[in-house]
Design a protein around this motif. Structure first.
Motif, short mmCIF file in Angstrom:
data_model
loop_
_atom_site.label_atom_id
_atom_site.label_comp_id
_atom_site.label_asym_id
_atom_site.label_seq_id
_atom_site.Cartn_x
_atom_site.Cartn_y
_atom_site.Cartn_z
N VAL A 74 52.22 -69.99 76.35
CA VAL A 74 51.93 -68.56 76.43
C VAL A 74 52.17 -67.96 75.05
CG1 VAL A 74 52.55 -66.35 77.49
CG2 VAL A 74 52.54 -68.44 78.87
N VAL A 75 51.13 -67.29 74.56
CA VAL A 75 51.16 -66.71 73.21
C VAL A 75 51.01 -65.20 73.35
CG1 VAL A 75 49.99 -66.68 70.98
CG2 VAL A 75 50.20 -68.82 72.24
N THR A 76 51.66 -64.48 72.45
CA THR A 76 51.58 -63.03 72.45
C THR A 76 51.32 -62.52 71.03
OG1 THR A 76 52.68 -60.99 73.14
CG2 THR A 76 54.08 -62.71 72.19
N GLY A 77 50.74 -61.37 70.95
CA GLY A 77 50.51 -60.72 69.67
C GLY A 77 50.30 -59.23 69.90
N LYS A 78 50.31 -58.47 68.82
CA LYS A 78 50.20 -57.02 68.94
C LYS A 78 49.22 -56.49 67.90
CE LYS A 78 54.22 -54.75 69.82
NZ LYS A 78 55.44 -53.99 69.55
N MET A 116 60.75 -67.13 76.24
CA MET A 116 60.82 -67.81 77.52
C MET A 116 60.99 -66.84 78.68
SD MET A 116 63.44 -70.75 78.97
CE MET A 116 64.86 -69.92 78.36
N SER A 117 61.93 -65.91 78.58
CA SER A 117 62.19 -65.00 79.70
C SER A 117 60.96 -64.13 79.99
CB SER A 117 63.40 -64.13 79.41
OG SER A 117 63.19 -63.36 78.24
N THR A 123 54.46 -64.46 84.31
CA THR A 123 53.63 -65.42 85.04
C THR A 123 54.11 -65.67 86.46
OG1 THR A 123 54.91 -67.34 84.27
CG2 THR A 123 53.02 -66.64 82.91
N GLY A 124 55.40 -65.43 86.75
CA GLY A 124 55.95 -65.78 88.05
C GLY A 124 56.12 -67.28 88.21
N MET A 125 56.22 -67.98 87.09
CA MET A 125 56.34 -69.44 87.10
C MET A 125 57.60 -69.86 86.37
SD MET A 125 52.41 -70.42 86.15
CE MET A 125 51.05 -69.42 86.76
N GLU A 126 57.99 -71.10 86.57
CA GLU A 126 59.18 -71.64 85.91
C GLU A 126 58.85 -72.12 84.51
OE1 GLU A 126 61.31 -73.32 89.99
OE2 GLU A 126 60.65 -74.75 88.47
#
Length: 186
Positions: A74-78, A116-117, A123-126
């Motif tokens: 999972v990647v994020t950016g702004k 991670m958190s 996602t509702g996943m581990e």
């Protein structure tokens, strides 16, 4: 059924079965998505030791070649105050080009792995089991061309205690999915 592909991914230490009967082995968003996905019958699930969910340990213990295992990051950016997320699927032998291809595709100044958190909550996943199947609506799913061409691949199930098996090309059929030629780096 994809379980017919199981011999192609390694020795039979894994008991592949239909996801229709394996709901307890799927994270809730994964189970909900598969219930309505026309290709769900082409996806199998197998229970694993959750202590062996990390790719290297999983591949070694279960005899699955790394080139038949794909990771979801999972990647994020702004940009302009808007936070964007994407899931990237790359073979276990590769890594996602986060600050090249992913950054350009998300149209953000800088892309990075989501904490991670945050990834777990959204996602509702581990963690260690996140999969592109059942992600929040609107998230792009960037699938490396190598994953799409790999044939049968093992991916996360949303839980650390199981894995999914499907043809990598099916990942390109997920909502928001795009097969990207230069997503992976060796």
């Amino acid at each position: 059924m994809v379980s017919d592909l199981a011999p192609e991914v390694g020795p039979s230490r894994l008991n592949w079965r239909s996801t229709a009967g394996g709901g307890h082995l799927l994270a809730p968003p994964v189970s909900a998505f598969l219930a309505g996905w026309p290709s769900a019958g082409l996806v199998s699930v197998a229970e694993i030791d959750p202590e062996l969910a990390d790719t290297a340990a999983f591949c070694e213990f279960y005899g699955v070649p790394a080139e038949a295992s794909a990771n979801c990051v999972v990647v994020t950016g702004k940009r302009a105050g808007e936070v964007k997320y994407a899931a990237c699927m790359v073979l276990a032998t590769d890594r996602a080009d986060v600050n090249g291809a992913v950054r350009r595709l998300l149209d953000v100044r800088k892309a990075s792995f989501a904490p991670m958190s945050e990834a777990v909550e959204l996602t509702g996943m581990e963690y260690g089991g996140i999969t592109p199947i059942g992600l929040p609506a609107g998230w792009p799913v960037l699938v490396s061309a190598e994953v799409a061409a790999a044939g049968p691949v093992v991916i996360g199930s949303g839980l650390r205690r199981s894995k999914l098996l499907l043809d990598g090309a099916l990942l390109g059929d997920l909502p928001g999915a795009e097969v990207v030629a230069e997503l992976s780096q060796r």
